[in-house]
Design a protein around this motif. Structure first.
Motif, PDB file in Angstrom:
ATOM      1  N   GLU A 111      -7.544   7.924  10.238  1.00 38.14           N
ATOM      2  CA  GLU A 111      -8.045   6.602  10.605  1.00 38.14           C
ATOM      3  C   GLU A 111      -8.878   5.970   9.486  1.00 38.14           C
ATOM      4  O   GLU A 111      -8.882   4.760   9.334  1.00 38.14           O
ATOM      5  N   SER A 112      -9.564   6.775   8.722  1.00 31.80           N
ATOM      6  CA  SER A 112     -10.467   6.249   7.694  1.00 31.80           C
ATOM      7  C   SER A 112      -9.691   5.778   6.466  1.00 31.80           C
ATOM      8  O   SER A 112      -8.765   6.442   6.007  1.00 31.80           O
ATOM      9  N   ILE A 113     -10.119   4.631   5.922  1.00 30.25           N
ATOM     10  CA  ILE A 113      -9.518   4.141   4.679  1.00 30.25           C
ATOM     11  C   ILE A 113     -10.418   4.464   3.475  1.00 30.25           C
ATOM     12  O   ILE A 113     -10.077   4.157   2.345  1.00 30.25           O
ATOM     13  N   GLU A 114     -11.557   5.095   3.747  1.00 32.97           N
ATOM     14  CA  GLU A 114     -12.504   5.486   2.697  1.00 32.97           C
ATOM     15  C   GLU A 114     -12.086   6.812   2.084  1.00 32.97           C
ATOM     16  O   GLU A 114     -11.398   7.617   2.712  1.00 32.97           O
TER      17      GLU A 114
ATOM     18  N   ILE B 235       6.652  -1.049   2.900  1.00 24.67           N
ATOM     19  CA  ILE B 235       5.237  -1.360   2.649  1.00 24.67           C
ATOM     20  C   ILE B 235       5.020  -1.558   1.150  1.00 24.67           C
ATOM     21  O   ILE B 235       4.362  -2.516   0.734  1.00 24.67           O
ATOM     22  N   PHE B 236       5.599  -0.681   0.338  1.00 25.92           N
ATOM     23  CA  PHE B 236       5.456  -0.795  -1.115  1.00 25.92           C
ATOM     24  C   PHE B 236       6.027  -2.120  -1.610  1.00 25.92           C
ATOM     25  O   PHE B 236       5.404  -2.821  -2.405  1.00 25.92           O
ATOM     26  N   GLN B 237       7.211  -2.508  -1.126  1.00 30.19           N
ATOM     27  CA  GLN B 237       7.840  -3.756  -1.552  1.00 30.19           C
ATOM     28  C   GLN B 237       6.996  -4.967  -1.150  1.00 30.19           C
ATOM     29  O   GLN B 237       6.845  -5.918  -1.915  1.00 30.19           O
ATOM     30  N   GLU B 238       6.425  -4.931   0.068  1.00 32.11           N
ATOM     31  CA  GLU B 238       5.598  -6.052   0.526  1.00 32.11           C
ATOM     32  C   GLU B 238       4.303  -6.156  -0.288  1.00 32.11           C
ATOM     33  O   GLU B 238       3.873  -7.253  -0.651  1.00 32.11           O
ATOM     34  N   LEU B 239       3.681  -5.011  -0.578  1.00 33.22           N
ATOM     35  CA  LEU B 239       2.461  -5.019  -1.408  1.00 33.22           C
ATOM     36  C   LEU B 239       2.769  -5.564  -2.793  1.00 33.22           C
ATOM     37  O   LEU B 239       1.985  -6.337  -3.361  1.00 33.22           O
ATOM     38  N   LEU B 240       3.891  -5.167  -3.344  1.00 35.75           N
ATOM     39  CA  LEU B 240       4.304  -5.637  -4.670  1.00 35.75           C
ATOM     40  C   LEU B 240       4.539  -7.142  -4.663  1.00 35.75           C
ATOM     41  O   LEU B 240       4.140  -7.847  -5.601  1.00 35.75           O
ATOM     42  N   ALA B 241       5.142  -7.646  -3.581  1.00 38.76           N
ATOM     43  CA  ALA B 241       5.419  -9.077  -3.466  1.00 38.76           C
ATOM     44  C   ALA B 241       4.124  -9.890  -3.358  1.00 38.76           C
ATOM     45  O   ALA B 241       4.008 -10.974  -3.932  1.00 38.76           O
ATOM     46  N   VAL B 242       3.157  -9.362  -2.628  1.00 36.09           N
ATOM     47  CA  VAL B 242       1.905 -10.100  -2.409  1.00 36.09           C
ATOM     48  C   VAL B 242       0.931  -9.930  -3.568  1.00 36.09           C
ATOM     49  O   VAL B 242       0.352 -10.902  -4.058  1.00 36.09           O
TER      50      VAL B 242
ATOM     51  N   GLU C  62     -10.597  -3.633  -4.115  1.00 38.72           N
ATOM     52  CA  GLU C  62      -9.162  -3.822  -3.990  1.00 38.72           C
ATOM     53  C   GLU C  62      -8.489  -2.597  -3.374  1.00 38.72           C
ATOM     54  O   GLU C  62      -7.582  -2.717  -2.569  1.00 38.72           O
ATOM     55  N   LYS C  63      -8.957  -1.414  -3.789  1.00 36.20           N
ATOM     56  CA  LYS C  63      -8.384  -0.160  -3.316  1.00 36.20           C
ATOM     57  C   LYS C  63      -8.500  -0.061  -1.793  1.00 36.20           C
ATOM     58  O   LYS C  63      -7.534   0.294  -1.112  1.00 36.20           O
ATOM     59  N   ILE C  64      -9.661  -0.392  -1.264  1.00 39.21           N
ATOM     60  CA  ILE C  64      -9.893  -0.342   0.184  1.00 39.21           C
ATOM     61  C   ILE C  64      -9.020  -1.380   0.886  1.00 39.21           C
ATOM     62  O   ILE C  64      -8.444  -1.114   1.952  1.00 39.21           O
ATOM     63  N   GLU C  65      -8.902  -2.545   0.288  1.00 36.57           N
ATOM     64  CA  GLU C  65      -8.070  -3.609   0.857  1.00 36.57           C
ATOM     65  C   GLU C  65      -6.613  -3.153   0.941  1.00 36.57           C
ATOM     66  O   GLU C  65      -5.952  -3.344   1.974  1.00 36.57           O
ATOM     67  N   HIS C  66      -6.122  -2.540  -0.118  1.00 38.65           N
ATOM     68  CA  HIS C  66      -4.743  -2.043  -0.125  1.00 38.65           C
ATOM     69  C   HIS C  66      -4.539  -0.990   0.963  1.00 38.65           C
ATOM     70  O   HIS C  66      -3.519  -1.004   1.667  1.00 38.65           O
ATOM     71  N   ARG C  67      -5.503  -0.100   1.108  1.00 34.50           N
ATOM     72  CA  ARG C  67      -5.386   0.952   2.116  1.00 34.50           C
ATOM     73  C   ARG C  67      -5.361   0.362   3.523  1.00 34.50           C
ATOM     74  O   ARG C  67      -4.649   0.850   4.401  1.00 34.50           O
ATOM     75  N   ALA C  68      -6.158  -0.682   3.743  1.00 35.68           N
ATOM     76  CA  ALA C  68      -6.190  -1.327   5.063  1.00 35.68           C
ATOM     77  C   ALA C  68      -4.826  -1.935   5.378  1.00 35.68           C
ATOM     78  O   ALA C  68      -4.325  -1.819   6.520  1.00 35.68           O
ATOM     79  N   VAL C  69      -4.203  -2.550   4.392  1.00 33.51           N
ATOM     80  CA  VAL C  69      -2.874  -3.138   4.591  1.00 33.51           C
ATOM     81  C   VAL C  69      -1.850  -2.045   4.874  1.00 33.51           C
ATOM     82  O   VAL C  69      -1.015  -2.168   5.790  1.00 33.51           O
ATOM     83  N   ILE C  70      -1.927  -0.952   4.095  1.00 38.23           N
ATOM     84  CA  ILE C  70      -1.001   0.171   4.303  1.00 38.23           C
ATOM     85  C   ILE C  70      -1.172   0.728   5.709  1.00 38.23           C
ATOM     86  O   ILE C  70      -0.187   1.005   6.413  1.00 38.23           O
ATOM     87  N   LYS C  71      -2.409   0.877   6.150  1.00 37.21           N
ATOM     88  CA  LYS C  71      -2.693   1.408   7.493  1.00 37.21           C
ATOM     89  C   LYS C  71      -2.108   0.482   8.568  1.00 37.21           C
ATOM     90  O   LYS C  71      -1.437   0.930   9.506  1.00 37.21           O
ATOM     91  N   PHE C  72      -2.363  -0.821   8.407  1.00 33.54           N
ATOM     92  CA  PHE C  72      -1.872  -1.804   9.381  1.00 33.54           C
ATOM     93  C   PHE C  72      -0.345  -1.774   9.475  1.00 33.54           C
ATOM     94  O   PHE C  72       0.224  -1.702  10.568  1.00 33.54           O
ATOM     95  N   LEU C  73       0.325  -1.805   8.322  1.00 34.39           N
ATOM     96  CA  LEU C  73       1.791  -1.832   8.318  1.00 34.39           C
ATOM     97  C   LEU C  73       2.387  -0.511   8.799  1.00 34.39           C
ATOM     98  O   LEU C  73       3.448  -0.492   9.429  1.00 34.39           O
ATOM     99  N   THR C  74       1.680   0.613   8.543  1.00 31.12           N
ATOM    100  CA  THR C  74       2.134   1.916   9.033  1.00 31.12           C
ATOM    101  C   THR C  74       2.076   1.931  10.557  1.00 31.12           C
ATOM    102  O   THR C  74       2.991   2.426  11.215  1.00 31.12           O
TER     103      THR C  74
ATOM    104  N   TRP D  59      -0.791   7.430   1.129  1.00 32.75           N
ATOM    105  CA  TRP D  59      -1.600   6.885   2.213  1.00 32.75           C
ATOM    106  C   TRP D  59      -0.751   6.608   3.456  1.00 32.75           C
ATOM    107  O   TRP D  59      -1.220   6.758   4.582  1.00 32.75           O
ATOM    108  N   HIS D  60       0.504   6.219   3.283  1.00 34.20           N
ATOM    109  CA  HIS D  60       1.405   6.017   4.424  1.00 34.20           C
ATOM    110  C   HIS D  60       1.542   7.329   5.191  1.00 34.20           C
ATOM    111  O   HIS D  60       1.454   7.353   6.434  1.00 34.20           O
ATOM    112  N   GLY D  61       1.740   8.430   4.452  1.00 36.48           N
ATOM    113  CA  GLY D  61       1.861   9.748   5.082  1.00 36.48           C
ATOM    114  C   GLY D  61       0.595  10.157   5.812  1.00 36.48           C
ATOM    115  O   GLY D  61       0.644  10.688   6.934  1.00 36.48           O
ATOM    116  N   LEU D  62      -0.569   9.905   5.186  1.00 34.85           N
ATOM    117  CA  LEU D  62      -1.846  10.258   5.815  1.00 34.85           C
ATOM    118  C   LEU D  62      -2.068   9.468   7.102  1.00 34.85           C
ATOM    119  O   LEU D  62      -2.497  10.021   8.126  1.00 34.85           O
ATOM    120  N   PHE D  63      -1.768   8.163   7.073  1.00 35.61           N
ATOM    121  CA  PHE D  63      -1.970   7.335   8.267  1.00 35.61           C
ATOM    122  C   PHE D  63      -0.957   7.697   9.352  1.00 35.61           C
ATOM    123  O   PHE D  63      -1.265   7.660  10.536  1.00 35.61           O
TER     124      PHE D  63
END
Length: 188
Positions: free
Chosen positions: A53-56, A23-30, A2-14, A44-48
């Protein structure tokens, strides 16, 4: 996962240019209750945004997380069965793992506890279990073709093991030596 999945979504939306708050509101909604916390999303938003590039997770130094391989468990078991007086610090030094790993192996994998400076099995030791299996195999071989007939005549029951062990303490040992010394002096 789940953690990796969340990071991928954060990266995509960033990369789409969305803010950390959105991004936080959308993750909370989903994801609802399983959504990552606000601090984690902002991190993670700041890092991306800075170009990561890595979500690991980044590799960390130190010992590996899992040091209790089957080979190490076997080594500890062999040492303890040879001499039950080993200290966890000595076992850790000989095997090359942490004292915490040694305790984990002794307690969780081998089912042993420390009783008066000796490692004593809480239940049957692995050696005793192997001996029981071997005895059962030999018994079945003796039965031969009449297994069902013989098995029908066996009476079984629940067994309880009560171990009684009173180690001689160092105080009682010393007082016994003193008494023996006094007896020798009085007889001279």
């Amino acid at each position: 996962m789940e953690k990796i999945e969340h990071r991928a979504v954060i990266k995509f939306l960033t990369k789409q240019g969305k803010s950390a708050q959105i991004i936080f509101q959308e993750l909370l909604a989903v994801y609802g209750d399983s959504a990552p916390g606000k601090t984690m999303v902002y991190k993670w938003h700041g890092l991306f945004k800075q170009g990561r590039e890595s979500i690991e997770d980044d590799p960390r130094s130190g010992r590996p997380i899992e040091a209790t391989t089957s080979e190490i468990v076997e080594k500890v078991e062999k040492l303890v069965l040879e001499d039950t007086r080993w200290k966890k610090k000595q076992l850790a030094a000989m095997i090359g793992v942490s004292e915490t790993s040694i305790l984990n192996i002794l307690h969780d994998h081998l089912g042993m506890t420390k009783v008066s400076a000796r490692w004593v099995p809480r239940m049957l030791t692995p050696l005793q279990k192997r001996e029981r299996v071997e005895c059962s195999r030999q018994f079945l071989e003796l039965c031969g073709e009449r297994k069902e007939e013989i098995m029908a005549r066996i009476v079984t029951g629940d067994e309880s093991w009560v171990h009684h062990y009173e180690p001689e303490s160092s105080k009682s040992r010393c007082s016994g030596i003193k008494k023996a010394h006094l007896l020798q002096r009085s007889t001279k």
